[in-house]
Design an enzyme around this catalytic site. Structure first.
Site, PDB file in Angstrom:
ATOM      1  N   GLN A 115      -4.356  -1.151   9.768  1.00  0.00           N
ATOM      2  CA  GLN A 115      -4.206  -2.489   9.187  1.00  0.00           C
ATOM      3  C   GLN A 115      -4.756  -3.551  10.135  1.00  0.00           C
ATOM      4  O   GLN A 115      -4.410  -3.585  11.313  1.00  0.00           O
ATOM      5  CB  GLN A 115      -2.726  -2.758   8.878  1.00  0.00           C
ATOM      6  CG  GLN A 115      -2.464  -4.084   8.192  1.00  0.00           C
ATOM      7  CD  GLN A 115      -3.077  -4.163   6.788  1.00  0.00           C
ATOM      8  OE1 GLN A 115      -3.089  -3.179   6.046  1.00  0.00           O
ATOM      9  NE2 GLN A 115      -3.593  -5.321   6.426  1.00  0.00           N
ATOM     10  N   ASP A 127     -10.636   3.366   4.309  1.00  0.00           N
ATOM     11  CA  ASP A 127     -11.017   1.952   4.211  1.00  0.00           C
ATOM     12  C   ASP A 127     -12.542   1.813   4.207  1.00  0.00           C
ATOM     13  O   ASP A 127     -13.063   0.726   3.967  1.00  0.00           O
ATOM     14  CB  ASP A 127     -10.444   1.182   5.417  1.00  0.00           C
ATOM     15  CG  ASP A 127      -9.487   0.082   5.002  1.00  0.00           C
ATOM     16  OD1 ASP A 127      -9.371  -0.166   3.787  1.00  0.00           O
ATOM     17  OD2 ASP A 127      -8.873  -0.522   5.896  1.00  0.00           O
ATOM     18  N   LYS A 137       0.844  -1.202   0.000  1.00  0.00           N
ATOM     19  CA  LYS A 137       0.000   0.000   0.000  1.00  0.00           C
ATOM     20  C   LYS A 137       0.876   1.248   0.000  1.00  0.00           C
ATOM     21  O   LYS A 137       0.613   2.214  -0.726  1.00  0.00           O
ATOM     22  CB  LYS A 137      -0.920  -0.005   1.235  1.00  0.00           C
ATOM     23  CG  LYS A 137      -2.018  -1.056   1.133  1.00  0.00           C
ATOM     24  CD  LYS A 137      -2.758  -1.287   2.448  1.00  0.00           C
ATOM     25  CE  LYS A 137      -3.702  -2.478   2.305  1.00  0.00           C
ATOM     26  NZ  LYS A 137      -4.376  -2.853   3.544  1.00  0.00           N
TER      27      LYS A 137
END
Ligand code: NAP
Length: 283
Positions: free
Chosen positions: A98, A121, A54
């Site tokens: 994460q 997200d 990422k």
């Protein structure tokens, strides 16, 4: 019949290239470089690889890499403090925590500390609510990537019968909302579904997000249907998905491979969300 393979790597590369130009345009217009803060807690090897990918992709797209690595022993309060600080930092356009967190720590309350306009997200309760109501907001990356892949292959969604296998907050549930908003007729199957094959066989589009290796075989798919495989499993033979690619590709009209299908799209959508978040914050 042999299915058309939807090449997620290629589609994602095209989106990333387009984003590079859009980010450069945003910087030229506002003088602000959008920044992505990835927050990794601990040293889980798979998470480290995901975060590294990422960060690399963010930098390549022209985004600022504002990574934070917390010790695996960090308390929930320490993680919360980091998220609050990133929320207040104007250089941070998007925050990604994460998952999973070490030691089975409950991520829900921590995710909900992310400001909705920095929620790249798309997993906060607020973002989920905005999606459910069809209001503008940041959408979860993997479901958005699935829809973008179907669009890239020009698979018609309007009026299509779609079965999603899986109802998680991360994939299945938001994907159902996105597809309903595209006027598909959506069935969501799960572990208690009776006779899964009879449900999937009547579908124009089957999306497997169950987390069960090779769950979907030839008998689950109507000839000519589009089959999207969200699953990822590391096996001694390499990465496999929730779909038995070899047999299903003989009957399906379209199919995504694993690797190289949905996976690359998730990162492309994250980058897109980070630019969108910067636009939301800076007009
Ligand atoms: P999850 O939270 O474990 O949810 C799995 C869902 O599948 C649940 O709703 C479960 O039903 C259902 N299910 C499990 N076994 C089933 C069966 N035999 N038949 C029908 N439904 C079944 O998983 P997730 O986070 O949504 O992820 C799903 C898969 O996608 C995993 O392999 C994950 O690694 C992968 N993934 C890939 C990406 C990517 O970027 N490509 C991103 C995220 C996830 P119940 O609700 O009844 O338990």
């Amino acid at each position: 019949m042999s299915a058309i393979i939807i090449d997620g790597k290629q589609v994602a590369a095209g989106i990333r290239e387009q984003l590079k130009h859009e980010v450069a345009g945003f910087v030229a217009e506002t003088g602000i470089q959008p920044g992505l803060a990835t927050v990794l807690v601990g040293g889980d090897p798979a998470s480290e690889v995901y975060v590294a990918n990422k960060r690399r992709s963010a930098t390549a797209a022209g985004l600022a890499d504002l990574h934070v690595h917390l010790d695996g022993a960090a308390s929930s309060d320490e993680i919360a403090q980091t998220i609050r600080e990133l929320g207040e930092n104007p250089a941070v356009s998007g925050i990604l925590l994460q998952l999973p967190l070490p030691g089975g720590m409950d991520s829900g309350p921590l995710i909900d500390l992310i400001e909705p306009f920095k929620d790249v997200d798309g997993l906060t309760t607020t973002s989920a609510g905005l999606l459910a109501r069809g209001k503008p907001g940041l959408r979860p990356c993997t479901p958005s990537g699935v829809v973008a892949l179907l669009d890239s292959a020009e698979v018609p969604l309007e009026g299509a019968e779609v079965t999603i296998i899986g109802r998680s907050e991360l994939v299945g549930a938001p994907l159902a909302q996105l597809l309903i908003q595209r006027n598909a007729t959506v069935t969501v199957a799960h572990s208690r579904t009776r006779d899964l094959a009879s449900v999937t066989r009547r579908s124009d589009i089957v999306i497997a997000a169950a987390g069960v290796p090779r769950l979907i075989g030839e008998a689950h798919v109507r000839p000519g249907a589009a089959v999207i495989d969200v699953g990822i499993h590391r096996t001694p033979q390499g990465l496999v998905g929730d779909v038995d690619f070899e047999s299903v590709s003989r009957v399906a009209g379209w199919i995504t491979p694993v690797p190289g299908g949905v996976g690359p799209m998730t990162i492309a959508m994250l980058l897109r969300n980070t630019l969108l978040a910067a636009r939301l914050q800076h007009g």
